[in-house]
Design an enzyme around this catalytic site. Structure first.
Site, short mmCIF file in Angstrom:
data_model
loop_
_atom_site.label_atom_id
_atom_site.label_comp_id
_atom_site.label_asym_id
_atom_site.label_seq_id
_atom_site.Cartn_x
_atom_site.Cartn_y
_atom_site.Cartn_z
N VAL A 12 31.00 12.49 -2.82
CA VAL A 12 30.41 11.19 -2.47
C VAL A 12 29.20 10.90 -3.36
O VAL A 12 29.06 9.79 -3.89
CB VAL A 12 30.03 11.14 -0.97
CG1 VAL A 12 29.37 9.80 -0.63
CG2 VAL A 12 31.26 11.36 -0.10
N ILE A 131 35.23 1.24 5.09
CA ILE A 131 35.45 0.12 6.02
C ILE A 131 34.12 -0.30 6.63
O ILE A 131 33.42 0.54 7.21
CB ILE A 131 36.38 0.54 7.20
CG1 ILE A 131 37.65 1.20 6.68
CG2 ILE A 131 36.69 -0.64 8.09
CD1 ILE A 131 38.49 1.83 7.78
N LYS A 200 32.45 10.91 14.66
CA LYS A 200 32.52 9.47 14.37
C LYS A 200 32.60 8.64 15.66
O LYS A 200 31.96 7.60 15.77
CB LYS A 200 33.71 9.19 13.45
CG LYS A 200 33.47 9.74 12.03
CD LYS A 200 34.73 9.75 11.21
CE LYS A 200 34.48 10.24 9.80
NZ LYS A 200 35.74 10.53 9.07
N1 HSE Z 1 36.92 14.28 5.93
C1 HSE Z 1 36.69 12.93 6.29
C2 HSE Z 1 38.02 12.24 6.54
C3 HSE Z 1 35.93 12.24 5.20
O1 HSE Z 1 39.04 12.80 6.14
O2 HSE Z 1 38.07 11.18 7.14
C4 HSE Z 1 35.43 10.88 5.55
O3 HSE Z 1 34.53 10.91 6.62
#
Ligand code: HSE
Length: 427
Positions: A12, A131, A200
């Site tokens: 990233v 997104i 998340k």
């Molecule tokens: N390892 C995470 C995924 C990366 O595959 O979604 C992005 O947050």
């Protein structure tokens, strides 16, 4: 001139620097300010990088340089990211991060610190890769009373499952491919065991419902128990199996927050989300369902979200964007065993009788076992397939509480060896 430091030069971090310099003229024009990256922090050497003069191994170079007003944290992991971010905020520097572990674990504390120090703490890239979803929930959907968020939030697991189903690729090969494409976490167990999705959904739930949800409060199950048989049974039922992170506000103000692979109807938009794509459904009282879709992982999509946050910081260099949630508490997230849904069960009969059939559907299951299942669960729907293994039984229960399901399944233990249990979602 606004100076930025980037901490971390992995997938990233290198994407952030690449996109920043590729589009710099455009970015500056959109922000109305000149900007530049002054430092890149990494413990490794990058002698061939065109930006080699910007590299430092010392965090103090960034912390003590009053020119730096925005710090990008793309190191990942809790430490040292947490200590570095905290010190940057305390020093009056705005922070942009893609680090979902950091936000899911320390979001409340870091948002409070940013508020107290009148700087920004932004994390659009922490959920959904490229997104836009954090800003839309915080701003564009702000007029809504949000009642539910559900989504496919991990690109790696969605990619693996798609490759297994569509290309008959083995789990291991699909994971290696996801790693080589830069989708997976350094330790991919966080992807496949559901922890990444958990972090998340914690961030989304905290944002949408206003109080911090901590990962330890969320029932989390990954995809390692999914077998191709289950995928094929789901298919024959008109469903797909997807790893779903879901947060629902309950009537008493508590939340149900869960992560597990589930059967969802092919009629639902989430069922057709394949490969590295993510989709997030937000249910608002004014908008109804809004679905965000796009690439959920990868170098450039994630860099896109990071840089958008940097631009927001540049535009709000002497003002703070209001982004905040309160601390959560034990009991805020309800016990998942109170949740209700239908269950898919695939198991093997413990009784070695292969003669009984149910309209030709349940190959190899004894009538006694089928009766026991009906007796225990009430109305169930048996599902069959061609070439089922001896004793293989698959059925879908009616809607029932998790706790009642577990007890019922336990009562069947002398008759049925359960090999796969999945929830069936109501969409
Ligand atoms: N390892 C995470 C995924 C990366 O595959 O979604 C992005 O947050």
């Amino acid at each position: 001139m606004i100076y930025i430091a980037v901490m971390g030069h992995g997938v990233v971090g290198s994407g952030v620097v690449e996109v920043f310099y590729k589009n710099l003229e455009n970015l500056s024009a959109k922000c109305g300010s000149e900007m530049d990256i002054k430092y890149i922090l990494d413990i490794r050497d990058f002698p061939d990088s065109p930006y080699k003069d910007k590299f430092t191994k010392s965090f103090d170079d960034i912390l003590n340089d009053s020119d730096i007003s925005i710090v990008v944290e793309v190191m990942g992991g809790l430490e040292p990211a947490y200590s570095f971010v905290k010190r940057c905020l305390l020093a009056g520097k705005s922070v942009v991060t893609s680090n979902k572990e950091l936000v899911a674990m320390k979001g409340f504390e870091l948002l409070s610190l940013s508020r107290d120090n009148n700087v920004n703490f932004l994390f659009e890239a922490s959920v959904g890769g490229g997104i836009p979803v954090i800003r839309p929930i915080a701003q564009c959907l702000a007029a809504n009373d949000i009642t539910e968020i559900a989504g496919i939030l991990n690109g790696t697991t969605n990619f693996i499952m798609t490759k297994m189903i569509k290309d008959q690729m083995s789990f291991k090969d699909a994971l290696c491919l996801a790693q080589s494409l830069g989708y997976a976490e350094c330790d991919p167990s966080a992807d496949v065991e559901g922890d990444d999705t958990c972090r998340k959904i914690c961030i989304l739930a905290s944002l949408a419902f206003g109080k911090h949800v901590y990962p330890r409060q969320v029932f989390t199950q990954g995809i390692t128990g999914i077998h191709l048989e289950d995928v094929s049974y789901a298919e024959s039922l008109g469903h797909a199996i997807k790893l779903i992170g879901r947060a629902v506000r309950l009537y008493d103000g508590h939340l149900s927050v869960t992560v597990y692979p589930a059967l969802i109807s092919k009629d639902c938009q989430l069922a057709s989300v394949d490969d590295v794509f993510n989709a997030i459904m937000v249910r608002g009282d004014a908008t109804g369902d809004v679905v965000f879709y796009g690439k959920g992982a990868g170098k450039l999509p994630t860099a896109s979200a990071v840089i958008a946050d940097v631009m927001d910081c540049v535009k709000h260099i002497s003002a703070r964007k209001y982004l905040y949630w309160q601390d959560g508490e034990d009991g805020y997230v309800a016990d998942y065993r109170l949740d209700e849904h239908a269950f898919y069960v695939r198991g093997t009969s413990q009784i070695d009788v292969t003669s009984a059939m149910l309209g030709g559907l349940v190959a190899g299951a004894s009538a006694e076992v089928l009766d026991k299942i009906r007796e225990t669960f009430g109305t169930v729907r048996f599902v069959g397939r061609q070439d089922a293994n001896d004793g293989e039984i698959v059925f879908i229960t009616g809607v029932m509480r998790e706790a009642a399901f577990t007890q019922a399944l336990d009562r069947l233990k002398d008759f049925l060896n359960p090999e796969s249990v999945l929830r069936v979602m109501d969409y």
